[in-house]
Design an enzyme around this catalytic site. Structure first.
Site, short mmCIF file in Angstrom:
data_model
loop_
_atom_site.label_atom_id
_atom_site.label_comp_id
_atom_site.label_asym_id
_atom_site.label_seq_id
_atom_site.Cartn_x
_atom_site.Cartn_y
_atom_site.Cartn_z
N PHE A 366 -31.22 -14.27 -18.12
CA PHE A 366 -30.27 -13.25 -17.68
C PHE A 366 -30.05 -12.27 -18.82
CE2 PHE A 366 -25.55 -12.71 -16.15
CZ PHE A 366 -25.81 -11.39 -15.82
N CYS A 367 -30.26 -10.96 -18.55
CA CYS A 367 -30.04 -9.89 -19.52
C CYS A 367 -30.90 -10.14 -20.76
CB CYS A 367 -28.56 -9.77 -19.84
SG CYS A 367 -28.12 -8.30 -20.80
N VAL A 368 -30.32 -10.12 -21.96
CA VAL A 368 -31.11 -10.35 -23.17
C VAL A 368 -31.67 -11.77 -23.18
CG1 VAL A 368 -29.14 -11.09 -24.58
CG2 VAL A 368 -31.13 -10.11 -25.69
N GLY A 370 -33.18 -12.97 -20.70
CA GLY A 370 -34.48 -12.78 -20.07
C GLY A 370 -35.50 -12.26 -21.05
N LEU A 394 -33.10 -11.92 -14.41
CA LEU A 394 -31.94 -11.27 -13.81
C LEU A 394 -31.49 -10.14 -14.72
CD1 LEU A 394 -29.84 -14.38 -12.70
CD2 LEU A 394 -31.67 -13.22 -11.45
#
Length: 637
Positions: A366-368, A370, A394
């Site tokens: 998720f975000c960083v 990812g 995500l």
């Protein structure tokens, strides 16, 4: 104005200085004109001026020599420059504007086409005159006060307040149009927009007790209690160093938030790894490892039970593990991006494989998180180690070609300063990027919603914010080690090198994202201001294997945290991945409800067969250390 046109046309230097003066004065005087006394004074003369104006009165300010322009105390006279006969915006076409003026130090040369300036001047003058003419009437129903800051009846019930709000909105709108008219590169335009948004948001009359009729009404009705409480709220926030956005007494980590049952089964100095207790009679044999962002705490994915993606995945029969990143202190200030990959993501993958006795696992970032996860999977692929059965991203960026509003903060000079200050370069010791800096930065990306809204409610009206789990998480920030942070800034946001095959080495291994060849589910949020959804879509061009892209409504966090039970919002899906994000959207179908169900169906296909869950969490090699949510998540920045 005619005289000024003759005097300035022959002097390019004077033209430059005058234009800068006009713009500066416009900004400086906006607050000054937000004075109810001024409007009260004007109301006596506006009627007679309006009555004597010719039929083409909306254009009166451009009719040089008209009585209204030279004698009326026009509100836009507050924006006049010496020698311009009281006009709100002088005829800047006279400035020789094939239009250049010297920008402030460090800014590129700016240009505005003369025809754009002339059109802005004409439109602005017409609307100013129309607004001025309405001052003679107590009826404010014709004023556009649709902005939610001025939507209450209190603004309309006091004509002075209504006209102050209308005047502010008019000037804000034209200032934005002026910024849009500047002929500059995209990055400079975004910086101008950002700076202007900060200024106009701060200058709103709703932010000042003397100009806010709602706050004044609350003050009177509470017999002064709202002011007393507002001062206490302000003092408390000054001690905290941040604006309170939610009633933080309503939440306790591990009790009514981040309370999905599980245990910490591994830890090192960077992470704790949480394994969650199965809640179904059978589970998918392939476990799921979630890599959350290391900015803020992991429990954005495990808020209250109704909003928990972790709990939802467990209830679908998945064996779920989550990394809880440690909140670094000075002892970890020297940690690098490689450390986060090796000791964070890669180590967690090995632990999950061992506990579940599997050679491959499903992964989600998720975000960083990812970006970290994809980097780690590329490292494994380069080492010929195939440890992931699938990948979910995500609101994550792998191609940083368009980073949205965050790009205004990133350039070579800023990154070099960070490298020198906290990155351990130039002979200085490494230091921490403080969580308070992240909080301030992200808040001012949406100043009206995340800053001034709370200034008005908390301080002017003396209210306590409502309890909201997402905002509680948002305030629970974390630090980051300087070397890790500056590597991330330079190689992603600044130089966009991560997307280039073998251009970077991580953990001693060249990184090539195209080696990631597995089923991949990519999610973007349509209104995301941190990871623009079209940027999230660019990951489809870097990865191999079967790809599915889904677009959800709302923003960076609210779009992701959208449980099906609430039946809110919508999402867009398509059977195919197209060459461009626009082409994909054209072919996509909008569906009501949550994207979680689509992801759950997709993940079930990657989960393998159903098996009976193990009786105990952990493993002989990785025994249970403590109950979830663990101790790392409790460490404050």
């Amino acid at each position: 104005m005619a005289a000024s046109k003759q005097s300035t046309a022959s002097s390019p230097t004077a033209s430059t200085e005058q234009f800068q003066g006009v713009l500066n004065a416009w900004l400086e005087n906006l607050n000054r004109v937000m004075n109810p006394a001024l409007w009260a004074q004007l109301s006596a003369t506006a009627g007679s001026n309006a009555a004597s104006a010719p039929n083409n009165a909306p254009n009166a300010p451009t009719q040089h020599g008209g009585a209204a322009a030279s004698h009326s105390p026009s509100p836009f006279a507050a924006f006049a420059m010496p020698g311009f006969a009281g006009a709100a915006m002088p005829d800047m076409s006279s400035f020789g504007f094939m239009g250049k003026f010297t920008a402030p130090t460090g800014m590129p040369e700016l240009k505005i086409a003369p025809e754009k300036i002339q059109q802005l001047q004409s439109d602005y003058a017409r609307e100013c005159t129309a607004l001025l003419q309405k001052l003679s009437s107590p009826d404010v129903s014709g004023l556009d006060l649709s902005d939610r800051r001025f939507s209450s009846e209190a603004w309309r019930s006091t004509p002075a307040s209504a006209f102050a709000a209308a005047w502010y909105l008019l000037n804000s709108r034209f200032m934005k149009q002026l910024a849009e008219a500047v002929d500059v590169d995209g990055k400079t335009r975004e910086r101008i927009r950002f700076a202007l948004e900060q200024w106009t948001a701060a200058a709103a009359p709703s932010n000042f007790l003397a100009l806010n009729p709602e706050a004044q009404k609350t003050l009177i009705e509470s017999h002064g209690e709202s002011m007393r409480q507002g001062i206490l709220n302000l003092l408390n926030d000054m001690n905290r160093g941040r604006i309170t956005q939610t009633d933080e007494t309503g939440f306790a980590v591990g009790q009514n938030i981040a309370n999905t049952e599980g245990s910490v089964v591994y830890q090192n100095e960077l992470i704790q790894l949480i394994q969650y207790k199965p809640q179904t009679s059978t589970v998918f044999e392939t476990p799921l490892l979630i890599v959350p962002p290391c900015i803020n705490k992991y429990y954005i994915l495990d808020l209250n039970p109704e909003n928990s993606l972790v709990r939802y995945a467990v209830e679908q029969g998945h064996q779920v593990f989550v990394i809880s990143w440690r909140n670094p202190d000075a002892s970890l200030a020297d940690k690098t991006w490689d450390d986060y990959i090796e000791d964070g993501v890669l180590q967690s993958i090995e632990v999950v494989k061992t506990i579940c006795a599997r050679t491959k696992i499903n992964t989600l970032g998720f975000c960083v998180g990812g970006t970290l996860l994809a980097t780690a999977l590329a490292v494994l692929a380069a080492r010929d180690e195939s440890s992931a059965a699938s990948l979910t991203l995500l609101t994550s960026m792998l191609d940083f070609g368009d980073t949205g509003i965050l790009d205004v903060f990133i350039d070579e000079d800023q990154v070099q300063k960070r490298e020198q200050a906290i990155g351990g370069m130039g002979g200085k010791p490494p230091a921490l990027m403080r969580g308070s800096e992240f909080n301030s930065t992200f808040a001012f990306l949406r100043p009206n919603d995340l800053v001034w809204n709370y200034v008005v409610d908390n301080y002017l009206k003396g209210r306590t914010p409502a309890a909201f789990d997402l905002l509680f998480w948002n305030s629970d920030s974390t630090n980051l080690p300087g070397p890790m942070m500056v590597w991330y800034l330079r190689n992603t946001y600044l130089e966009n090198t991560l997307r280039k095959p073998n251009a970077l080495s991580v953990c001693g291994t060249p990184v090539d994202l195209s080696l990631i060849d597995m089923p991949t589910f990519i999610y973007g949020s349509r209104e995301d201001h941190i990871v623009p959804w079209k940027t999230a879509y660019e990951s489809t061009k870097l990865l191999k294997g079967p790809l599915q892209f889904v677009l959800g409504a709302s923003g960076h966090i609210a779009g992701v945290i959208n449980p099906p039970a609430k039946n809110k919002r919508s999402y867009w899906s398509s059977e195919q991945v197209h060459e461009s994000a626009d082409a994909w959207f054209e072919a996509a179908t909008e569906n009501p409800g949550s994207w979680w169900t689509v992801w759950s169906d997709w993940l079930a296909l990657q989960g393998g067969k159903r098996i009976k869950p193990r009786a105990k969490l952990g493993h002989a090699k990785y025994p249970v250390l403590e109950a979830a949510p663990g101790s790392y998540v409790m460490q404050a920045a």
